[in-house]
Design a protein around this motif. Structure first.
Motif: not given
Length: 147
Positions: A68-71, A76-80, A97-101
């Motif tokens: 994911s580009p994480m923009t 990605v909102k969540a990983i379960h 969130g996008p700030r997760s890198g």
């Protein structure tokens, strides 16, 4: 509260038979359904890295990574993560969130038996992605015994 009422309540709790909590493939499917609703997760972009054979189920390394580009527009909102046979089907949920890198989560989990592990990823556009892996455990962990 008087002493007799307290003792009677305590005795009632002790006498109630407790059954051990166990997840099943059906319980895992229900837990996944609670996360995805009516959506159907698609495979791809998710990598679930877990050893296929572990000697001891007490500390099993697990990493979930998502391409994911994480923009702000695409992240990605969540990983379960779910399992079939541990006492609870939900292993963990992580919010991103996008700030997760990067969309990468690494941890160690306990596995009570050989089973299937499934990762479900929720994206910012409301889609769900998935990946799964089968793990063979030779020495089980995460067992709950009834008293």
């Amino acid at each position: 509260m008087d002493r007799r009422l307290f003792l009677a309540g305590t005795a009632a709790v002790v006498l109630v038979p407790l059954s051990p909590a166990t997840a099943t493939p059906d319980a895992m499917a229900e837990a996944i359904r609670k996360v995805v609703g009516t959506a159907t997760p698609t495979e791809g972009r998710v990598k679930l890295d877990v050893p296929p054979l572990v000697e001891n189920g007490s500390t099993v390394p697990l990493t979930v990574s998502v391409d994911s580009p994480m923009t702000e527009a695409d992240h990605v909102k969540a990983i379960h993560v779910f399992n079939e046979k541990n006492p609870q089907p939900n292993v963990f949920s992580a919010r991103l969130g996008p700030r997760s890198g990067k969309a990468v989560i690494g941890t160690r989990i306990k596995l009570g038996d050989s089973q299937r592990i499934v990762a479900i990823v929720e994206t910012s556009d409301g889609k769900f992605l998935s990946a799964g892996a089968d793990v063979i455990v030779t020495l089980a962990a995460c067992l709950e015994e009834s008293p």
